[in-house]
Design a protein around this motif. Structure first.
Motif, PDB file in Angstrom:
ATOM      1  N   UNK A 109       0.838  -1.202   0.000  1.00 48.20           N
ATOM      2  CA  UNK A 109       0.000   0.000   0.000  1.00 48.20           C
ATOM      3  C   UNK A 109       0.874   1.253   0.000  1.00 48.20           C
ATOM      4  N   UNK A 110       1.905   1.254   0.818  1.00 50.97           N
ATOM      5  CA  UNK A 110       2.786   2.418   0.904  1.00 50.97           C
ATOM      6  C   UNK A 110       3.582   2.580  -0.394  1.00 50.97           C
ATOM      7  N   UNK A 111       3.969   1.479  -1.031  1.00 49.92           N
ATOM      8  CA  UNK A 111       4.683   1.559  -2.306  1.00 49.92           C
ATOM      9  C   UNK A 111       3.794   2.165  -3.385  1.00 49.92           C
ATOM     10  N   UNK A 112       2.526   1.796  -3.400  1.00 49.41           N
ATOM     11  CA  UNK A 112       1.590   2.396  -4.356  1.00 49.41           C
ATOM     12  C   UNK A 112       1.448   3.889  -4.062  1.00 49.41           C
ATOM     13  N   UNK A 113       1.397   4.245  -2.810  1.00 47.75           N
ATOM     14  CA  UNK A 113       1.312   5.650  -2.405  1.00 47.75           C
ATOM     15  C   UNK A 113       2.532   6.418  -2.917  1.00 47.75           C
ATOM     16  N   UNK A 114       3.722   5.827  -2.793  1.00 45.68           N
ATOM     17  CA  UNK A 114       4.936   6.469  -3.285  1.00 45.68           C
ATOM     18  C   UNK A 114       4.889   6.628  -4.802  1.00 45.68           C
ATOM     19  N   UNK A 115       4.375   5.621  -5.503  1.00 41.67           N
ATOM     20  CA  UNK A 115       4.278   5.704  -6.964  1.00 41.67           C
ATOM     21  C   UNK A 115       3.318   6.807  -7.394  1.00 41.67           C
ATOM     22  N   UNK A 116       2.204   6.938  -6.693  1.00 46.73           N
ATOM     23  CA  UNK A 116       1.237   7.990  -7.021  1.00 46.73           C
ATOM     24  C   UNK A 116       1.848   9.367  -6.777  1.00 46.73           C
ATOM     25  N   UNK A 117       2.579   9.519  -5.694  1.00 46.25           N
ATOM     26  CA  UNK A 117       3.223  10.797  -5.387  1.00 46.25           C
ATOM     27  C   UNK A 117       4.275  11.143  -6.433  1.00 46.25           C
ATOM     28  N   UNK A 118       5.059  10.156  -6.852  1.00 47.70           N
ATOM     29  CA  UNK A 118       6.060  10.381  -7.889  1.00 47.70           C
ATOM     30  C   UNK A 118       5.402  10.754  -9.214  1.00 47.70           C
ATOM     31  N   UNK A 119       4.307  10.089  -9.549  1.00 49.33           N
ATOM     32  CA  UNK A 119       3.581  10.406 -10.777  1.00 49.33           C
ATOM     33  C   UNK A 119       3.043  11.832 -10.733  1.00 49.33           C
ATOM     34  N   UNK A 120       2.518  12.253  -9.603  1.00 52.16           N
ATOM     35  CA  UNK A 120       2.013  13.623  -9.471  1.00 52.16           C
ATOM     36  C   UNK A 120       3.137  14.628  -9.674  1.00 52.16           C
ATOM     37  N   UNK A 121       4.311  14.345  -9.126  1.00 57.87           N
ATOM     38  CA  UNK A 121       5.449  15.240  -9.316  1.00 57.87           C
ATOM     39  C   UNK A 121       5.866  15.282 -10.784  1.00 57.87           C
TER      40      UNK A 121
ATOM     41  N   UNK B 272       5.946  18.586 -13.266  1.00 62.57           N
ATOM     42  CA  UNK B 272       7.112  19.025 -14.041  1.00 62.57           C
ATOM     43  C   UNK B 272       6.748  19.157 -15.508  1.00 62.57           C
ATOM     44  N   UNK B 273       6.041  18.177 -16.041  1.00 61.88           N
ATOM     45  CA  UNK B 273       5.661  18.221 -17.455  1.00 61.88           C
ATOM     46  C   UNK B 273       4.742  19.410 -17.732  1.00 61.88           C
ATOM     47  N   UNK B 274       3.822  19.688 -16.834  1.00 65.15           N
ATOM     48  CA  UNK B 274       2.917  20.822 -17.008  1.00 65.15           C
ATOM     49  C   UNK B 274       3.694  22.127 -16.965  1.00 65.15           C
ATOM     50  N   UNK B 275       4.679  22.230 -16.084  1.00 64.82           N
ATOM     51  CA  UNK B 275       5.484  23.446 -15.991  1.00 64.82           C
ATOM     52  C   UNK B 275       6.326  23.640 -17.244  1.00 64.82           C
ATOM     53  N   UNK B 276       6.806  22.570 -17.833  1.00 63.04           N
ATOM     54  CA  UNK B 276       7.610  22.680 -19.052  1.00 63.04           C
ATOM     55  C   UNK B 276       6.759  23.087 -20.248  1.00 63.04           C
ATOM     56  N   UNK B 277       5.510  22.641 -20.302  1.00 66.36           N
ATOM     57  CA  UNK B 277       4.643  22.946 -21.430  1.00 66.36           C
ATOM     58  C   UNK B 277       3.946  24.286 -21.309  1.00 66.36           C
ATOM     59  N   UNK B 278       4.015  24.918 -20.132  1.00 69.91           N
ATOM     60  CA  UNK B 278       3.341  26.191 -19.915  1.00 69.91           C
ATOM     61  C   UNK B 278       4.050  27.289 -20.697  1.00 69.91           C
ATOM     62  N   UNK B 279       3.312  28.105 -21.429  1.00 72.26           N
ATOM     63  CA  UNK B 279       3.962  29.189 -22.164  1.00 72.26           C
ATOM     64  C   UNK B 279       4.542  30.225 -21.211  1.00 72.26           C
ATOM     65  N   UNK B 280       5.694  30.727 -21.528  1.00 74.17           N
ATOM     66  CA  UNK B 280       6.366  31.733 -20.704  1.00 74.17           C
ATOM     67  C   UNK B 280       5.845  33.115 -21.087  1.00 74.17           C
ATOM     68  N   UNK B 281       5.605  33.959 -20.085  1.00 71.99           N
ATOM     69  CA  UNK B 281       5.138  35.305 -20.366  1.00 71.99           C
ATOM     70  C   UNK B 281       6.160  36.333 -19.941  1.00 71.99           C
TER      71      UNK B 281
END
Length: 95
Positions: A70-82, A86-95
């Motif tokens: 259960x804790x390993x799945x929790x760690x995987x979900x947290x890593x996926x969210x991170x 990161x991917x969302x921040x990279x794709x965000x247009x810079x102003x």
């Protein structure tokens, strides 16, 4: 006063317009529709995921396999969210 169906349809049209032409939405809304420029960094999420993963390993070594899983799945979900942050921040247009 709009009905529930009219409110739903209006919200759907707003989301579609925001996806199709975010610059127009920013100009017409005074910038209220723009993506927030302050986003939290993903590093604390990765640190949290590492701590959770260590806890999963320790639980596994103690023989508590179900809790470790259960804790390993929790760690995987947290890593996926991170990773998504990161991917969302990279794709965000810079102003």
């Amino acid at each position: 006063m709009l009905s529930k169906e009219d409110n739903r349809r209006l919200a759907q049209l707003e989301r579609q317009l925001q996806r199709d032409d975010p610059d127009f939405c920013a100009r017409m809304g005074g910038g209220n529709f723009s993506v927030s420029t302050t986003t939290r960094p993903a590093l604390p999420l990765f640190i949290t995921a590492a701590v959770i993963a260590v806890a999963a390993v320790l639980l596994g070594l103690a023989g508590w396999w179900i809790a470790a899983g259960v804790v390993a799945v929790w760690a995987a979900v947290t890593t996926t969210a991170a990773g998504f942050r990161i991917r969302k921040a990279r794709n965000r247009p810079r102003t």
